[in-house]
Design an enzyme around this catalytic site. Structure first.
Site, PDB file in Angstrom:
ATOM      1  N   GLU A  75       0.761  -1.167   0.136  1.00  0.00           N
ATOM      2  CA  GLU A  75      -0.020   0.009   0.112  1.00  0.00           C
ATOM      3  C   GLU A  75       0.748   1.384  -0.096  1.00  0.00           C
ATOM      4  OE1 GLU A  75      -3.710   0.231   2.357  1.00  0.00           O
ATOM      5  OE2 GLU A  75      -3.751   1.556   0.774  1.00  0.00           O
ATOM      6  N   ASP A  76       1.779   1.219   0.809  1.00  0.00           N
ATOM      7  CA  ASP A  76       2.919   2.383   1.175  1.00  0.00           C
ATOM      8  C   ASP A  76       3.862   2.508   0.198  1.00  0.00           C
ATOM      9  OD1 ASP A  76       0.502   3.078   2.841  1.00  0.00           O
ATOM     10  OD2 ASP A  76       1.453   2.370   4.700  1.00  0.00           O
TER      11      ASP A  76
END
Ligand code: MN
Length: 503
Positions: A75-76
């Site tokens: 996600e990051d």
């Protein structure tokens, strides 16, 4: 938490090649999170490392631990799921993907107050459906626990919001998985942030009371230990102190009178097998006067989440009231770590313990856990751990539909928009004139798909029609429509009959 601590803990449990993979994951994650910091100012990597350490402590399998290290990368960071799959295999990638999806579902819920507590059961179901694998949820619990442990760095407003969500969603989830220790940790932290004054007041009361009763309890503990040794019973014994939060809840029930609470500390006796449990109970009842309505046999009748133990409360000759909990090691493991414990057992002990009934006599209304348990037991029968068998398809016959506000409703597979409308409200359904699904107009014959967002368009002049029957599958909707049509017919007749009489 640093890399060495995680590896050190892992070395106690995993093979050399597992450790090499774990080390590799830590290197990859460290690089991916390079330059990112947590609110505390510490390097971001400390968070996934702490999550991995929790998963090791809970004795999860190596894939879960590696996925814990990588859980925020997809996600990051610039790392893709494909990268993860190429390096760490499909199972790890599957788990990371699941954790990411569950996180997104939650953020898709927008306003916390709009989905709590009304749809929180739906949320639990949805998280399971989306995560597909119970390990995803356990990783998510470890993630949440560490975030709660570091909540001091958030703003006051965020602290309250996150604490409440933890109390209402994650602690019950831990409870449903019978992960007693994690549940208590989540509850204590949430309680502290949600109601700081009540927390410290209750804690003070408790500490004060504990100091008073500790010496007396030590006498009882020694007396019982001596007697069990005389009986040649092998056992371990420790004191279980009630959590501040559960004391707070219980005080509320007894009008705040701490003298009426007898299980502030319970003595816990752990023995080898079930017959010894009952033997210990009879020894205790011989030594002290049992308070009969406080004898509880959670072995014959396990709690909803599968918790098993024998409880009794006795009165000593000096008038002290003491609670005892007697259980086998397996029951103890299962009570503390719950479903996570079954991963520890899956190699050798689970099937055995399961067959003997030492764990997991799960009641029917929690059949989803039993299904998991059976899947786990089956998987452990094969030589090699097969992650596919842990994949849940418990909601294979259900789909989840969003309202425009972000509420979630579950419907059977094959449901139509009218089924959804009748679920919301039959008056709304009666006025339905069309459906906008994911922003586009769709006919009544459209079959809903998992994750569709459905907006019901209504018009004042719309009425239920007999041919709607073909666009409905749920019994609830069929029944409502039948009633509406009958009412309509009656009023039509009412209109027609007087006219005929006139003519
Ligand atoms: Mn995280």
């Amino acid at each position: 938490m640093d890399k060495q601590e995680v590896l050190e803990a892992a070395r106690q449990r995993f093979s050399k090649s597992d450790i090499r993979q774990l080390e590799r994951a830590i290197t990859v994650a460290t690089e991916a999170h390079q330059g990112q910091a947590r609110l505390s100012g510490e390097p971001y990597i400390l968070h996934p490392l702490a999550v991995a350490k929790l998963l090791i402590d809970w004795e999860m399998d190596i894939d879960s631990v590696i996925a814990g290290v990588l859980h925020d990368t997809a996600e990051d960071t610039s790392l893709s799921l494909k990268d993860i799959e190429d390096t760490f295999g499909r199972d790890v990638a599957f788990l990371v993907d699941g954790v990411t999806k569950v996180g997104k579902v939650r953020s898709g819920m927008r306003d916390l107050t709009s989905y709590l507590p009304g749809t929180k059961d739906n949320l639990t179901k949805l998280m399971i459906a989306v995560g597909q694998d119970v390990r995803v949820l356990i990783i998510k619990l470890a993630d949440r626990l560490h975030n709660m442990q570091t909540l001091e760095h958030q703003s006051r407003e965020k602290q309250k919001k996150i604490a409440r969500e933890t109390m209402e969603v994650f602690a019950p989830l831990a409870d449903r998985l019978n992960m007693g220790r994690a549940r208590v940790q989540l509850e204590e932290l949430s309680f502290r942030y949600m109601m700081p004054k009540d927390f410290s007041r209750t804690k003070t009361l408790m500490d004060h009371r504990l100091k008073k009763s500790e010496r007396k309890l030590e006498t009882v503990r020694r007396e019982v230990a001596k007697r069990l040794e005389d009986e040649k019973i092998e056992f371990t014994m420790d004191g279980r102190i009630k959590s501040v939060y559960s004391l707070f809840k219980k005080l509320d029930r007894v009008g705040g009178d701490i003298d009426r609470i007898h299980d502030l500390i319970a003595l816990r006796i752990i023995v080898d097998d079930l017959s010894t449990c009952y033997l210990v109970m009879s020894v205790l009842h011989e030594m002290y006067a049992p308070i009969f309505d406080r004898i509880k046999d959670y072995v014959a009748q396990p709690k909803m989440n599968g918790y098993q133990s024998l409880h009794t409360t006795v009165e000593t000759s000096s008038g002290q009231i003491v609670e005892f909990q007697v259980r086998t090691k397996e029951m103890h493991e299962y009570a503390e770590r719950g479903f996570a414990a079954s991963f520890h057992y899956n190699e050798a002990k689970l099937t055995d313990a399961y067959r003997k009934g030492h764990i997991a006599a799960l009641p029917a209304d929690l059949s989803w856990i039993r299904e998991l348990q059976e899947a786990a037991a089956k998987a452990s029968e094969g030589k090699k751990f097969n992650a596919n068998k842990f994949r849940m398809n418990l909601f294979h016959d259900r789909i989840f539909i969003y309202s425009p506000k972000g509420d979630i409703w579950d419907l059977p597979n094959g449901a139509f928009p009218l089924d959804f409308a009748y679920r919301i409200h039959s008056d709304v359904a009666a006025k339905a004139s069309g459906f906008r699904i994911n922003g586009a107009m769709k006919p009544f014959s459209y079959k809903l798909k998992h994750g569709d967002q459905v907006e019901i368009l209504t018009s004042k002049t719309a009425t239920p029609k007999a041919d709607w029957k073909q666009y409905i599958v749920t019994n609830h909707a069929k029944e409502k429509l039948r009633m509406q049509l009958a009412r309509q017919n009656r009023s039509l007749l009412g209109l027609i009959l007087p006219k005929r009489r006139k003519s």
